[in-house]
Structures are given as C-alpha cells and as structure tokens.
Scaffold this motif. Sequence first.
Motif, PDB file in Angstrom:
ATOM      1  N   ILE A   1       0.839  -1.195   0.000  1.00  0.00           N
ATOM      2  CA  ILE A   1       0.000   0.000   0.000  1.00  0.00           C
ATOM      3  C   ILE A   1       0.878   1.250   0.000  1.00  0.00           C
ATOM      4  N   ASP A   2       0.541   2.192  -0.862  1.00  0.00           N
ATOM      5  CA  ASP A   2       1.311   3.433  -0.966  1.00  0.00           C
ATOM      6  C   ASP A   2       0.640   4.520  -0.129  1.00  0.00           C
ATOM      7  N   LEU A   3       1.013   4.595   1.129  1.00  0.00           N
ATOM      8  CA  LEU A   3       0.565   5.725   1.938  1.00  0.00           C
ATOM      9  C   LEU A   3       1.334   6.965   1.514  1.00  0.00           C
ATOM     10  N   PRO A   4       0.800   8.156   1.812  1.00  0.00           N
ATOM     11  CA  PRO A   4       1.470   9.382   1.364  1.00  0.00           C
ATOM     12  C   PRO A   4       2.736   9.656   2.162  1.00  0.00           C
ATOM     13  N   GLU A   5       3.449  10.675   1.742  1.00  0.00           N
ATOM     14  CA  GLU A   5       4.696  11.047   2.416  1.00  0.00           C
ATOM     15  C   GLU A   5       4.442  11.427   3.868  1.00  0.00           C
ATOM     16  N   VAL A   6       3.338  12.138   4.119  1.00  0.00           N
ATOM     17  CA  VAL A   6       2.991  12.574   5.472  1.00  0.00           C
ATOM     18  C   VAL A   6       1.624  12.018   5.844  1.00  0.00           C
ATOM     19  N   PHE A   7       1.570  11.320   6.959  1.00  0.00           N
ATOM     20  CA  PHE A   7       0.305  10.831   7.498  1.00  0.00           C
ATOM     21  C   PHE A   7       0.424  10.762   9.010  1.00  0.00           C
ATOM     22  N   PHE A   8      -0.720  10.636   9.668  1.00  0.00           N
ATOM     23  CA  PHE A   8      -0.734  10.529  11.125  1.00  0.00           C
ATOM     24  C   PHE A   8      -1.737   9.468  11.534  1.00  0.00           C
ATOM     25  N   ILE A   9      -1.281   8.512  12.323  1.00  0.00           N
ATOM     26  CA  ILE A   9      -2.144   7.482  12.886  1.00  0.00           C
ATOM     27  C   ILE A   9      -2.389   7.842  14.346  1.00  0.00           C
ATOM     28  N   GLY A  10      -3.651   8.142  14.673  1.00  0.00           N
ATOM     29  CA  GLY A  10      -3.970   8.557  16.035  1.00  0.00           C
ATOM     30  C   GLY A  10      -3.833   7.411  17.024  1.00  0.00           C
ATOM     31  N   HIS A  11      -4.542   6.341  16.800  1.00  0.00           N
ATOM     32  CA  HIS A  11      -4.412   5.099  17.562  1.00  0.00           C
ATOM     33  C   HIS A  11      -4.581   3.980  16.548  1.00  0.00           C
ATOM     34  N   SER A  12      -3.667   3.042  16.534  1.00  0.00           N
ATOM     35  CA  SER A  12      -3.599   2.099  15.422  1.00  0.00           C
ATOM     36  C   SER A  12      -4.612   0.960  15.507  1.00  0.00           C
ATOM     37  N   VAL A  13      -5.145   0.684  16.672  1.00  0.00           N
ATOM     38  CA  VAL A  13      -5.922  -0.543  16.865  1.00  0.00           C
ATOM     39  C   VAL A  13      -7.162  -0.549  15.980  1.00  0.00           C
ATOM     40  N   GLY A  14      -7.294  -1.584  15.173  1.00  0.00           N
ATOM     41  CA  GLY A  14      -8.479  -1.762  14.358  1.00  0.00           C
ATOM     42  C   GLY A  14      -8.483  -1.012  13.042  1.00  0.00           C
ATOM     43  N   ILE A  15      -7.394  -0.319  12.689  1.00  0.00           N
ATOM     44  CA  ILE A  15      -7.347   0.392  11.416  1.00  0.00           C
ATOM     45  C   ILE A  15      -7.060  -0.589  10.281  1.00  0.00           C
ATOM     46  N   VAL A  16      -7.798  -0.453   9.190  1.00  0.00           N
ATOM     47  CA  VAL A  16      -7.599  -1.274   7.992  1.00  0.00           C
ATOM     48  C   VAL A  16      -7.444  -0.358   6.788  1.00  0.00           C
ATOM     49  N   PHE A  17      -6.339  -0.516   6.065  1.00  0.00           N
ATOM     50  CA  PHE A  17      -6.091   0.243   4.850  1.00  0.00           C
ATOM     51  C   PHE A  17      -6.087  -0.705   3.652  1.00  0.00           C
ATOM     52  N   ALA A  18      -6.952  -0.465   2.681  1.00  0.00           N
ATOM     53  CA  ALA A  18      -6.925  -1.214   1.438  1.00  0.00           C
ATOM     54  C   ALA A  18      -5.954  -0.559   0.463  1.00  0.00           C
ATOM     55  N   LYS A  19      -5.750  -1.209  -0.681  1.00  0.00           N
ATOM     56  CA  LYS A  19      -4.920  -0.632  -1.742  1.00  0.00           C
ATOM     57  C   LYS A  19      -5.743   0.416  -2.474  1.00  0.00           C
TER      58      LYS A  19
ATOM     59  N   VAL B   1     -10.483   1.922   5.273  1.00  0.00           N
ATOM     60  CA  VAL B   1     -10.563   2.271   3.855  1.00  0.00           C
ATOM     61  C   VAL B   1     -10.557   0.950   3.110  1.00  0.00           C
ATOM     62  N   GLY B   2     -11.639   0.663   2.378  1.00  0.00           N
ATOM     63  CA  GLY B   2     -11.763  -0.653   1.787  1.00  0.00           C
ATOM     64  C   GLY B   2     -12.341  -0.650   0.391  1.00  0.00           C
ATOM     65  N   LYS B   3     -12.172  -1.775  -0.282  1.00  0.00           N
ATOM     66  CA  LYS B   3     -12.709  -1.957  -1.630  1.00  0.00           C
ATOM     67  C   LYS B   3     -14.126  -2.519  -1.562  1.00  0.00           C
ATOM     68  N   ASN B   4     -14.860  -2.307  -2.651  1.00  0.00           N
ATOM     69  CA  ASN B   4     -16.180  -2.909  -2.830  1.00  0.00           C
ATOM     70  C   ASN B   4     -16.221  -3.479  -4.241  1.00  0.00           C
ATOM     71  N   HIS B   5     -16.315  -4.811  -4.335  1.00  0.00           N
ATOM     72  CA  HIS B   5     -16.275  -5.485  -5.635  1.00  0.00           C
ATOM     73  C   HIS B   5     -15.042  -5.071  -6.432  1.00  0.00           C
ATOM     74  N   GLY B   6     -13.930  -4.971  -5.728  1.00  0.00           N
ATOM     75  CA  GLY B   6     -12.660  -4.676  -6.368  1.00  0.00           C
ATOM     76  C   GLY B   6     -12.386  -3.218  -6.661  1.00  0.00           C
ATOM     77  N   VAL B   7     -13.329  -2.336  -6.346  1.00  0.00           N
ATOM     78  CA  VAL B   7     -13.156  -0.900  -6.607  1.00  0.00           C
ATOM     79  C   VAL B   7     -12.723  -0.198  -5.323  1.00  0.00           C
ATOM     80  N   ALA B   8     -11.650   0.552  -5.403  1.00  0.00           N
ATOM     81  CA  ALA B   8     -11.085   1.213  -4.229  1.00  0.00           C
ATOM     82  C   ALA B   8     -11.358   2.712  -4.253  1.00  0.00           C
TER      83      ALA B   8
END
Length: 219
Positions: free
Chosen positions: A107-125, A140-147
């Motif tokens: 997954i390509d996260l941006p150059e700058v990001f902030f995770i407040g509390h990590s528990v339970g976070i899910v990042f899709a592509k 952040v998730g896909k639906n029928h392959g669409v992100a």
Amino acid sequence: MEILRMDRARLLRYVAQQLHHTLPDDFDPRADLDAHLDEALARLNVCINAVRPWRQDRFDPLHSTQYCSFLYFLAHTIWRRTATTETPTRLFLLNKALNGIDLFYEIDLPEVFFIGHSVGIVFAKATYGNFLVAYQNSTVGKNHGVAPVLGEGVVLYPNTAIIGRCRVGDGTVLAQGASLVNTDAPGHCTVFGTSTGAGVVFGPRRRDVLADIFRSPPG
C-alpha cells in the motif's frame, strides 16, 4: 535523526529479535533490514517532523504510533527496492501483532500521514492524498474490487469507513461513526452519519483539525 533509547545497531537487533520471537522460523531478515533501514528512517523522519505534538528529528521506538509507522516504512521500502516479499511480509505481520493495524507493505501511503491510535485500522490498496489522518477502528476498503480515491488532508475519526467507489475531496473530515459507501464527498466538509443509518449529511468544517495535528497543514 536521533533514535531515542538505542542506536542504529541496537534498533536493528531489536527489530530482528521481535521478528524471531513473533514468527519463530529460520528466516534471517537482518541483511534486508540493514540495507534499507536508513531510507526507512529518513521517510519516517519526514512524518515525525510534520506532526505538531512530536519532537522534531527524534524517533522513539517505544512510542507505539511512531513505531507502527516505522514498521510500515521499513516493509514498504524493502518491498519497493527489492521486489521480494519474505521480510516485508514478516514486518507486516509484526506490525499487525504489535499494533492491531492491517497495513500491507504494497500500500502506498502518502509522504505525510498521522495514525492517532492504530488498533483496528484497515487500509486497502486505495489512492491516498498527503496529510492523511486515521484513528482507531477506521477503514478504507474496496467494494467489488473498486477502491476509493482520497484527496489531501482527509481525516477519519474513530469507527468511520470509506468503502468502494468514492472520490473524497481535499479536507474532508469523517465524524465519528460516519461511513461513505460508493459515495463521493465534495471536500472541505464534515461528513455526518444519519440517525436512521440512511446515507450521510455533509456539513461545514467547524475548525481546522489539520492545524492541530500538523506543523504545516495544507491550506
């Protein structure tokens, strides 16, 4: 960047020992870790220096959010530079075990990001704009392959989701419990869930959340 509590060599041993104890097989990741540690730390330093509450140019491996971001940068850097998956996969699983986050190394996260509390976070592509903010149990998730496509300065408060064919404009803030499912957001707004659960409501942003989090947030 100064590494608190330990030096570079100790940090390498620390990560290698965590991998060995979490995934006790015979794989030795130390060559990959050593070859790409400095680049990962440089990428992490950009994030640390952008976050207002954090001391600049200082990385604390016992700060769980900083360490969570570090493990992602290390896994992503190794995968990007080598196209191999053995060490990145183990770093991904370590991050999941330690911090409860599902953040795959591809997954390509941006150059700058902030995770407040990590528990339970899910990042899709998905596509992520700079100055991303995510708090616990956000998805952040896909639906029928669409992100989704997220613009710059998107904030996901706890228990929020952006799923499927969504184009989320710059400066969109999802209030706690709100979800966008195959729904666009115009940007520079707050997204509220409805009491009936049917759709969402877009309202004005009451304050500049990004200015509280980042030293030089987008305008």
